[in-house]
Design a protein around this motif. Sequence first.
Motif, short mmCIF file in Angstrom:
data_model
loop_
_atom_site.label_atom_id
_atom_site.label_comp_id
_atom_site.label_asym_id
_atom_site.label_seq_id
_atom_site.Cartn_x
_atom_site.Cartn_y
_atom_site.Cartn_z
N ASP A 145 -2.82 13.04 -7.53
CA ASP A 145 -3.75 12.41 -8.47
C ASP A 145 -3.50 10.91 -8.55
O ASP A 145 -4.43 10.13 -8.74
CB ASP A 145 -3.59 13.05 -9.85
N VAL A 146 -2.24 10.52 -8.44
CA VAL A 146 -1.84 9.11 -8.45
C VAL A 146 -0.80 8.93 -7.34
O VAL A 146 0.09 9.77 -7.18
CB VAL A 146 -1.22 8.68 -9.80
N VAL A 147 -0.91 7.86 -6.58
CA VAL A 147 0.09 7.55 -5.55
C VAL A 147 0.70 6.19 -5.86
O VAL A 147 -0.01 5.21 -6.06
CB VAL A 147 -0.53 7.52 -4.14
N ILE A 148 2.01 6.14 -5.91
CA ILE A 148 2.74 4.90 -6.14
C ILE A 148 3.39 4.47 -4.83
O ILE A 148 4.20 5.20 -4.26
CB ILE A 148 3.83 5.08 -7.22
N ASP A 149 3.01 3.29 -4.36
CA ASP A 149 3.61 2.72 -3.15
C ASP A 149 4.74 1.80 -3.58
O ASP A 149 4.51 0.65 -3.96
CB ASP A 149 2.54 1.96 -2.36
N LYS A 150 5.97 2.29 -3.52
CA LYS A 150 7.08 1.51 -4.05
C LYS A 150 7.45 0.32 -3.18
O LYS A 150 8.28 -0.50 -3.58
CB LYS A 150 8.30 2.40 -4.29
N SER A 151 6.82 0.21 -2.00
CA SER A 151 7.06 -0.98 -1.17
C SER A 151 6.26 -2.18 -1.68
O SER A 151 6.58 -3.33 -1.36
CB SER A 151 6.70 -0.70 0.29
N THR A 152 5.22 -1.93 -2.48
CA THR A 152 4.40 -3.02 -2.99
C THR A 152 4.26 -3.01 -4.51
O THR A 152 3.72 -3.96 -5.08
CB THR A 152 2.98 -2.95 -2.38
N GLU A 153 4.71 -1.93 -5.17
CA GLU A 153 4.56 -1.81 -6.62
C GLU A 153 5.90 -1.49 -7.26
O GLU A 153 6.80 -0.93 -6.61
CB GLU A 153 3.57 -0.67 -6.96
N ASN A 154 6.05 -1.84 -8.52
CA ASN A 154 7.24 -1.46 -9.26
C ASN A 154 7.16 0.02 -9.58
O ASN A 154 6.27 0.46 -10.34
CB ASN A 154 7.37 -2.29 -10.55
N LEU A 155 8.06 0.80 -9.01
CA LEU A 155 8.00 2.25 -9.11
C LEU A 155 7.92 2.73 -10.55
O LEU A 155 7.02 3.49 -10.93
CB LEU A 155 9.20 2.87 -8.40
N TRP A 156 8.84 2.27 -11.39
CA TRP A 156 8.95 2.86 -12.72
C TRP A 156 7.91 2.31 -13.70
O TRP A 156 7.49 3.01 -14.61
CB TRP A 156 10.37 2.69 -13.24
#
Length: 465
Positions: A288-299
Amino acid sequence: MAAKRTILGQDPDILLAALANILSWLVTTFAPSLLPLLLPTSPEEDTEGDGTRSRGDSRTRCISIGRPGGMEQLRLVTLKEGICTIGYNVRHVSSPPYTAADLRTTLPADCVIIRNEAFSVNYADCTIRWGLYESAKKFVGWPIVPGFDVAGNVEFVSNDCGNNEPHKLKVGDRVFGCTLFGAYSDRICCPTKQLRKIPDCIESFAEAAAFPAVSLTALYALHLAGYFPITAGGGSRYQFTNKSILIHSAAGGVGSFLVQMSKILGLHVVGVVGSTSKVDDAKSLGCDVVIDKSTENLWTMAEMASPEGYATIMDANGVSTLQESYNHLAPSGRLVVFGFHSNLPMGSSMLNPLEWVRMAKKAASLPKFDAMDLTVANKSILGFNLSFFSEETEVLSGMFDQVLEWIEEGKLSCPRICEMPMERIAEAHAYIQSGQSSGKIILTTSKTKYADRMQSMLTECNRGV
């Protein structure tokens, strides 16, 4: 149970593995001509000839690792006539990693011999090669043939095989399943309860080999989280108010099945990937949501996706995310741990001395969780490793039936696979160590699929019916 003996506070097996890997690095770097001296052989190997095999040759080929070390330890060997590989939980047949040469005359009714056409490569296999995988050290030792997933044709069954076997198989059946090591082979002895017939919707052996170990790992993780078994209606038995689940490495082998199964169970799935190239894969799996931790702050992104916290977080990363994963659980939340990838090298083909120093520092940095804090915070941490489940095969057998049902219903699909021949095993290990792989890496065992040979065997079998 007595405490394990240590040397200077360290596990002796880990120290020996460190020395062996450093020796491999030194020889490879400064004296490569001496590498053959670091490659132990086994009496089961057929050392005559040049190692090639003609069409119809019935000898087994497998990948054998003789001692801890680097890529040089991944030896493609041919075994003597009649010998094949075997998992550690089939000791009533033979001790691992190899069977006796007279196996066909002594094969019990609960086992079959598979002509294995494909097997998967997992990051765990790299840690086996380094000498760091606990169950491999405890139950097999050296030499070892790694691997958990098999897919191929039943080549031989016992004459004593009765009609009451719950998973009765016959020669020629297309099967897939799990073995507790020994899968890096084109012929393996395996218990029937660990195998299932490949459904028609799975077209190739390579696709079939991508399912068993990772899907069972995913389903058992969801079981620990309280979502499985399911109700007669197909939903989760326990209806938590908070339905948010965060899955690290959502486009990886286990992660891809965690995503799909979580959607089947009606959860709100937030998937984390390590590179932009994996975002589309995670979305296509159902996140439903994808977090790209290479470009976004994960937490920061995780808090936005589920401000109240998470009912479940699936974490195989280890030191890099473990503490924050716990911090982002909602009350009554469960952190399920099934790996420590970030504790181990990524992108390194050899464990040089600096890698061991880094690993020691990471191990010392692992968070410690207080039992009273867990109680007051109303949170749980659960960990598991299916390679220790030799006495719990009935549990996994039931879960395998559920996985097969979901496959046949079209609810589980094969993740992206990278297919290559088993001769490229070192390349496969390097690829999965790079951290850039997505989905599953599958190795095939033969350039020709022996279709004519297996069809002949099947015809002969049918004549006897």
